[in-house]
Design an enzyme around this catalytic site. Structure first.
Site, PDB file in Angstrom:
ATOM      1  N   GLY A   1      -9.060 -12.080 -14.869  1.00  0.00           N
ATOM      2  CA  GLY A   1     -10.349 -11.528 -15.405  1.00  0.00           C
ATOM      3  C   GLY A   1     -10.968 -12.453 -15.611  1.00  0.00           C
ATOM      4  N   GLY A   2     -11.508 -12.920 -16.903  1.00  0.00           N
ATOM      5  CA  GLY A   2     -12.511 -13.744 -17.452  1.00  0.00           C
ATOM      6  C   GLY A   2     -12.991 -14.966 -16.359  1.00  0.00           C
TER       7      GLY A   2
ATOM      8  N   ASN B   1     -10.817 -10.136 -11.125  1.00  0.00           N
ATOM      9  CA  ASN B   1     -11.329  -8.857 -11.434  1.00  0.00           C
ATOM     10  C   ASN B   1     -12.445  -8.927 -12.135  1.00  0.00           C
ATOM     11  OD1 ASN B   1     -11.704  -6.299 -12.450  1.00  0.00           O
ATOM     12  ND2 ASN B   1      -9.870  -6.351 -13.694  1.00  0.00           N
ATOM     13  N   TRP B   2     -13.830  -8.666 -12.104  1.00  0.00           N
ATOM     14  CA  TRP B   2     -14.964  -8.928 -12.482  1.00  0.00           C
ATOM     15  C   TRP B   2     -15.176  -8.014 -13.680  1.00  0.00           C
ATOM     16  CZ3 TRP B   2     -19.774 -10.377  -9.168  1.00  0.00           C
ATOM     17  CH2 TRP B   2     -19.625 -11.882  -8.733  1.00  0.00           C
ATOM     18  N   LYS B   3     -14.181  -6.745 -13.596  1.00  0.00           N
ATOM     19  CA  LYS B   3     -14.550  -5.703 -14.660  1.00  0.00           C
ATOM     20  C   LYS B   3     -16.034  -5.310 -14.677  1.00  0.00           C
ATOM     21  CE  LYS B   3     -10.904  -7.861 -17.508  1.00  0.00           C
ATOM     22  NZ  LYS B   3      -9.926  -7.556 -18.465  1.00  0.00           N
TER      23      LYS B   3
ATOM     24  N   GLU C   1      -6.915  -1.267 -18.730  1.00  0.00           N
ATOM     25  CA  GLU C   1      -8.154  -0.758 -19.205  1.00  0.00           C
ATOM     26  C   GLU C   1      -8.539   0.782 -18.867  1.00  0.00           C
ATOM     27  OE1 GLU C   1     -10.618  -4.007 -18.265  1.00  0.00           O
ATOM     28  OE2 GLU C   1      -9.512  -5.033 -19.572  1.00  0.00           O
TER      29      GLU C   1
ATOM     30  N   HIS D   1      -4.910  -0.220 -13.703  1.00  0.00           N
ATOM     31  CA  HIS D   1      -5.317  -1.301 -14.824  1.00  0.00           C
ATOM     32  C   HIS D   1      -5.166  -0.936 -16.160  1.00  0.00           C
ATOM     33  CE1 HIS D   1      -7.686  -4.536 -16.895  1.00  0.00           C
ATOM     34  NE2 HIS D   1      -7.196  -5.105 -15.956  1.00  0.00           N
TER      35      HIS D   1
ATOM     36  N   SER E   1      -5.078 -13.389 -19.248  1.00  0.00           N
ATOM     37  CA  SER E   1      -5.654 -14.635 -19.644  1.00  0.00           C
ATOM     38  C   SER E   1      -5.270 -15.729 -18.911  1.00  0.00           C
ATOM     39  CB  SER E   1      -5.276 -15.003 -21.348  1.00  0.00           C
ATOM     40  OG  SER E   1      -5.902 -13.874 -21.834  1.00  0.00           O
TER      41      SER E   1
ATOM     42  N   GLY F   1      -7.439 -10.533 -21.664  1.00  0.00           N
ATOM     43  CA  GLY F   1      -8.861 -10.903 -22.241  1.00  0.00           C
ATOM     44  C   GLY F   1      -8.621 -11.169 -23.937  1.00  0.00           C
TER      45      GLY F   1
ATOM     46  N   GLU G   1       0.649  -7.328 -15.819  1.00  0.00           N
ATOM     47  CA  GLU G   1      -0.420  -7.550 -16.837  1.00  0.00           C
ATOM     48  C   GLU G   1       0.049  -7.193 -18.277  1.00  0.00           C
ATOM     49  OE1 GLU G   1      -4.163  -8.470 -14.704  1.00  0.00           O
ATOM     50  OE2 GLU G   1      -4.374  -6.545 -15.156  1.00  0.00           O
TER      51      GLU G   1
HETATM   52  C1  PEP Z   1      -7.789  -8.519 -15.960  1.00  0.00           C
HETATM   53  O1  PEP Z   1      -8.681  -8.052 -16.393  1.00  0.00           O
HETATM   54  O2  PEP Z   1      -6.801  -7.783 -15.171  1.00  0.00           O
HETATM   55  C2  PEP Z   1      -7.268  -9.737 -16.728  1.00  0.00           C
HETATM   56  C3  PEP Z   1      -6.092 -10.038 -16.218  1.00  0.00           C
HETATM   57  O3  PEP Z   1      -8.194 -10.169 -17.457  1.00  0.00           O
HETATM   58  P1  PEP Z   1      -8.054 -11.734 -18.255  1.00  0.00           P
HETATM   59  O4  PEP Z   1      -7.723 -12.697 -17.261  1.00  0.00           O
HETATM   60  O5  PEP Z   1      -9.590 -12.013 -18.675  1.00  0.00           O
HETATM   61  O6  PEP Z   1      -7.093 -11.547 -19.366  1.00  0.00           O
END
Ligand code: PEP
Length: 255
Positions: free
Chosen positions: A237-238, A8-10, A100, A98, A216, A176, A170
């Site tokens: 994500g990251g 997930n690039w957000k 966010e 999600h 993460s 993040g 999640e």
């Molecule tokens: C996400 O955006 O769904 C996520 C899990 O981000 P991260 O891996 O950066 O915590």
């Protein structure tokens, strides 16, 4: 069941990043011969890059995902994107709920349910995200909160449609933040979600539903998380923003 790895690039990236990323990802995947027999790999870039990403991946078994969708097929919804439009672009997957979107854009369980149903209608695979915030975990309410989110998302879902649904646990406190749920914490929740699915849809369909972990995930912790029996993949994500960190997670998913 195949393991899943979804990036997930957000709201990150650029056209040039897509151009550099896709060949680097495909080169890395080529070295993992036969990966497509045991894995499903997807990338969710921001919407303006979906078409370009999908066309660059045409003919390769890497799926493209959107990060959001509107539940109606068309209409006066300025700024929104409909499921058939995603399909037309070559999109396969779509994140729903999600944290966010729930926290920053007020996405409710009802909205998640409507989007889920619209995505299935358009032959897109929804990845329904659920997870508790830190205060809920500390108050011992994490299982109940996730249960409400899962039941809310799947309410009224015809049983035969479950086969097209992916879930992702999640924990919001792990997204993040660099904090990851321990493999045992994650697996406890995954097992809880699976038990909810089994109670509603039966043990067989529940066992066949992919439940991904996100929060993460890195090349360092992916192996231990994926070793848990109820974790069927990762939502990243990251660490999905660079093939150099995404590819080792994919590699862990193979072993
Ligand atoms: C996400 O955006 O769904 C996520 C899990 O981000 P991260 O891996 O950066 O915590």
């Amino acid at each position: 069941m195949k393991q899943w790895v979804v990036g997930n690039w957000k709201m990150n990236g650029s056209l040039s990043m897509v151009s550099d990323y896709v060949p680097a990802l495909l080169d890395g995947l080529l070295e993992l011969s036969g990966w497509e027999r045991s894995l499903r790999v997807g990338i969710c870039p921001p919407s303006p890059y979906l078409g370009m990403m999908a066309s660059k991946l045409t003919g390769y078994p890497v799926e493209v995902g959107a990060q959001n969708v509107h539940p109606k097929p068309s209409g006066a919804f300025t700024g929104e994107i409909a499921p058939p439009m995603l399909r037309e672009l070559g999109v396969d997957l779509c994140l729903v709920g999600h944290s966010e979107r729930r926290q920053l854009f007020g996405e409710t369980d009802e909205a998640v349910r409507e989007k889920l149903s619209a995505l299935l209608e358009a032959n897109l695979t929804p990845i329904v995200c659920v997870g508790e915030v830190l205060a809920e975990r500390e108050a011992g309410r994490h299982l109940a909160v996730v249960e409400r989110q899962v039941q809310g998302a799947l309410e009224g879902l015809p049983p035969e449609r479950l086969a097209g649904v992916v879930l992702a646990y999640e924990p919001v406190w792990a997204i993040g933040t660099g904090k990851t749920a321990t493999p045992e914490q994650a697996n406890q929740m995954h097992a809880h979600i699976r038990a909810l699915l089994a109670a509603r849809f039966g043990a067989g369909p529940a066992a066949g539903t992919p439940i991904l972990y996100g929060g993460s995930v890195t090349p360092d912790n992916a192996g231990a998380l994926l070793a848990q029996p109820d974790i069927n993949g990762t939502l990243v994500g990251g660490a999905s923003l660079k093939p150099a960190t995404f590819l080792p997670i994919i590699q862990h998913s193979l072993s």
